[in-house]
Design a protein around this motif. Structure first.
Motif, short mmCIF file in Angstrom:
data_model
loop_
_atom_site.label_atom_id
_atom_site.label_comp_id
_atom_site.label_asym_id
_atom_site.label_seq_id
_atom_site.Cartn_x
_atom_site.Cartn_y
_atom_site.Cartn_z
N GLY A 161 3.59 2.33 -4.33
CA GLY A 161 3.57 1.18 -3.44
C GLY A 161 4.38 0.02 -3.97
N GLY A 209 -1.00 -0.37 7.28
CA GLY A 209 -1.64 0.31 6.17
C GLY A 209 -1.31 1.78 6.17
N SER A 222 0.84 -1.20 0.00
CA SER A 222 0.00 0.00 0.00
C SER A 222 0.88 1.25 0.00
CB SER A 222 -0.90 0.02 1.24
OG SER A 222 -1.74 -1.11 1.27
#
Length: 763
Positions: A757, A717, A663
């Motif tokens: 990412g 995240g 991510s």
């Protein structure tokens, strides 16, 4: 008396399963012959007492005095997690009385081979005896092994059968590539043909012979079906997946032995919906190591995770932070993301949120009398001398720490609503202004206890460099005083997880802090230039009016105050954690004095209620010692298995030529050499300009960001702590890669793209 293998076979016979006839030479017989002796040579030449010799021969005659299989059956084989596969000897196709007695002696002696002694030492097993199982020999047409759960995927709905021609020893010892059957819950079979390179068969006069393999037919469908049905019966009886040796001879199926499967991965969690996956990313980061039984009965249910469960429950959402860890034999073996359940109270949640947001301002939360009372109570408990307490008083300290943190949930319930609304308001605003990319950068800027700790570490590093403290023995008095002041203020910071009590804190492991200081002292600190997202936002044409600009500054300040509340409340609410840990280790030290444990930290294998109910009697001491030992063995068995498959939480994304993907968490592109840091003890390895690759992060890891060129993390995240701090330091970050620490290796030159990412090989 019968050992693990013998006891399990007895259970199979008692339940009417097809087991060849046989008998057991008990552990009592072994002890009678051993008379305190150890060593293989003694047993291979020892003479059996007349009465024992005659009893064995009589039992053999009752079997028909024909060929038999003679198998070792150690007492420790029934410990959870101790497979003992191949550790003691088995002799097949033994023919004749003298050959039988010799095989029994050699089975006894195999308890003392170098490999068996080393295996027990690794598992901490020091009290063991051995029985011997004697079974009528089954001259198999086809034989092999059956697992009642898939040993690769962990799927408990599948059975796996490996089969080859002749005796099963060829399959067990890995001499052949067997036929492979996977049977699903509906009876469907997936078949892969083997090569059957070798066939082992019994010889007429005893012993076995190896022959060149021959192509054989696959097992009849009816046999596969019967094996699967028998496997499920055995697993159902023992209440856990089983590793079963079987044979097919003369049209009949026989079960030769059964033992619990070991090192079995957790069951696959299947496809996660967005909510469960989001929760999983948080939980995987919070549980980077396998919790101990003491974690499961102390800080996990009563610390931050338990408190967040109360917070979500207060707004009508249950099961968000409960029941996500599964145990077997008292040891955690799987993390299963929970499925939050809304209740009727969720309908009133918007009104509760609005009311609390109006009343409770996160910018003023440290003035709340409840927080001030909490701080005073923690300091009073921390000042008590745990070592001077009698057992009855000491064993009450853990629940006293739980009582301290219980009111904290109310503070979270009260102050988080305005935090959430401030975040939502700012996010919606920047989206409407088409400046969504600035949102992450707008979140940092508030002074927090974490940023203060990092700045204090920098000052310590500068002092160490100026005074040469890291090379001096002892360090200067000035440095020692500054170090102690730092540890007094920040020593309760976790090294691994805020929701587990067993990993050491900074105070428990000061070498972690010295490693950080050593890293920061390597060169003068230069804070990286960061992009001022707020000034860029205020340049928007719609924000040129002074009142609009002032309003936007207030909204950003309110959002940052909420972020600071989340950060600082975590800092303060983990203050009782080291008190709890010290009380548990002190209990462990006293159990060591009583001979219950070998070292104080072995107390982590026990549950709090077991400590609270402990009575200082010989029976209770023995019981507690056995419980701790069995769980330690089970934990050792699971050491190589993950709590959850990372691919289920962080599914692989196609990234062209990327080595790994994840991510996007903090923008920018940079190139540097990889440095894999798996635990706090390795902090000192990081050098300026390295790409930090790690399995997880928490606030105690963030000083590393001052030296790293970029951050790549297996878990987490874009909203995780590490991502926010990476943005603050202006370095690229890729979170939730799942496999970064296993794919990348030290020194590899990579390019980290925090916008996309991806991590790619440097050109």
């Amino acid at each position: 008396m019968a050992g693990g293998k013998g006891a399990n076979l007895g259970e199979l016979v008692r339940n009417g399963l097809p087991v060849p006839r046989g008998f057991v030479v008990t552990t009592h017989a072994y002890d009678q012959v051993a008379q305190g002796h150890t060593g293989r040579a003694y047993f291979e030449q020892v003479e059996l007492p007349d009465d024992l010799r005659q009893a064995v021969l009589d039992a053999y005659a009752e079997l028909g005095a024909g060929p038999v299989a003679v198998r070792s059956s150690a007492t420790a084989e029934d410990l959870p997690g101790a497979a003992f596969a191949g550790q003691q000897d088995t002799y097949l196709n033994v023919v004749g009385a003298e050959a039988l007695l010799d095989a029994v002696r050699r089975c006894w002696g195999s308890l003392w081979t170098d490999r068996a002694v080393a295996y027990r030492a690794r598992l901490g097993i020091d009290d063991v005896s051995i029985a011997v199982v004697v079974q009528s020999m089954v001259e198999a047409d086809t034989a092999g092994v059956m697992f009642t759960a898939n040993p690769v995927s962990g799927d408990r709905t599948q059975l796996v059968i490996d089969a080859s021609s002749g005796l099963g020893e060829a399959v067990v010892s890995g001499l052949v590539t067997p036929d492979h059957y996977v049977v699903d819950a509906e009876g469907g079979v997936e078949f892969t043909a083997g090569r059957r390179e070798v066939v082992i068969r019994g010889k007429a006069g005893g012993g076995v012979t190896r022959e060149a393999g021959v192509t054989g037919e696959r097992l009849p469908d009816a046999v596969v079906e019967e094996l699967a049905e028998l496997g499920r019966r055995v697993a159902g009886h023992f209440g856990r997946p089983q590793d079963i040796e079987w044979a097919w001879a003369g049209g009949r199926v026989y079960l030769l032995q059964a033992r619990p499967m070991t090192a079995l991965p957790p069951p696959p969690v299947g496809r996660l919906n967005p909510i469960r996956r989001r929760l999983a990313t948080v939980l995987v980061e919070y549980v980077p190591v396998r919790p101990y039984p003491i974690d499961m009965s102390t800080w996990l249910p009563y610390g931050p995770a338990g408190l967040m469960g109360k917070v979500t429950g207060a707004f009508g959402l249950h099961s968000a932070f409960e029941g996500f860890l599964r145990e077997e034999d008292g040891v955690v073996y799987a993390l299963v993301p929970p499925e939050p359940r809304p209740t009727i109270r969720v309908l009133a949640a918007p009104f509760r949120v609005a009311a609390k947001a109006r009343r409770y301002d996160p910018a003023r939360w440290t003035e709340d009398p409840r927080f001030l009372d909490y701080l005073a109570a923690v300091r009073r408990l921390a000042a008590r001398d745990l070592a001077a307490m009698p057992w009855e008083e000491l064993v009450r300290v853990p629940r006293q720490t739980f009582a301290l943190v219980a009111p904290v949930a109310d503070l979270r319930v009260d102050y988080l609503p305005r935090t959430g609304l401030a975040l939502l308001r700012l996010l919606v605003t920047v989206k409407l202004l088409r400046r969504g990319a600035l949102f992450g950068g707008l979140l940092f800027g508030a002074v927090t206890r974490t940023s203060e700790a990092n700045e204090a570490l920098v000052r310590l590093a500068e002092l160490a460099r100026r005074t040469g403290a890291l090379d001096a023995d002892p360090p200067s008095a000035e440095f020692q005083a500054a170090f102690q002041e730092f540890m007094t203020e920040y020593g309760h910071r976790e090294t691994a997880s805020p929701i587990l009590v067993t990993p050491p804190t900074w105070a428990d492991d000061p070498e972690t802090v010295r490693g950080l200081i050593r890293m920061l002292a390597a060169e003068p600190h230069q804070r990286k230039e960061t992009d001022d997202a707020l000034e860029r936002l205020l340049d928007h044409p719609l924000l040129r009016h002074p009142r609009r600009r002032a309003r936007m500054r207030r909204w950003v300040a309110a959002t940052r105050a909420g972020i600071a509340f989340r950060e600082d409340s975590h800092f303060y609410f983990t203050m009782p954690q080291p008190i709890l840990r010290r009380s548990l280790v002190e209990l462990g030290r006293r159990l060591c004095d009583k001979g219950v444990l070998d070292q104080p930290e072995d107390v982590f294998h026990l549950r709090l209620e077991e400590l609270e109910s402990f009575q200082d009697t010989a029976a209770d001491r023995a019981r507690l010692r056995e419980v701790a030992r069995a769980r330690a063995v089970k934990r050792e068995e699971l050491a190589g298995t993950r709590l959850i498959d990372p691919a289920a939480v962080f599914p692989a994304v196609q990234g062209g030529d990327a080595l790994i993907t994840g991510s996007p968490a903090s923008g920018g592109i940079t190139t540097g050499p990889v440095k894999v840091i798996r635990e706090p003890a390795e902090f000192g390895k990081l050098e300026s300009g390295d790409v930090l690759v790690c399995p997880y992060t928490n606030p105690s890891w963030t000083p590393l960001f001052q030296r790293a060129a970029a951050v790549v993390v297996d878990s987490g995240g874009a909203a995780s702590h590490a991502a926010i701090v990476a943005r603050e330091y202006g370095i690229p970050a890729v979170m939730g890669t799942g496999t970064g620490t296993s794919v990348l290796e030290d020194g590899r030159l990579v390019t980290v793209n925090g916008d996309a990412g991806t991590v790619t090989e440097a050109a």
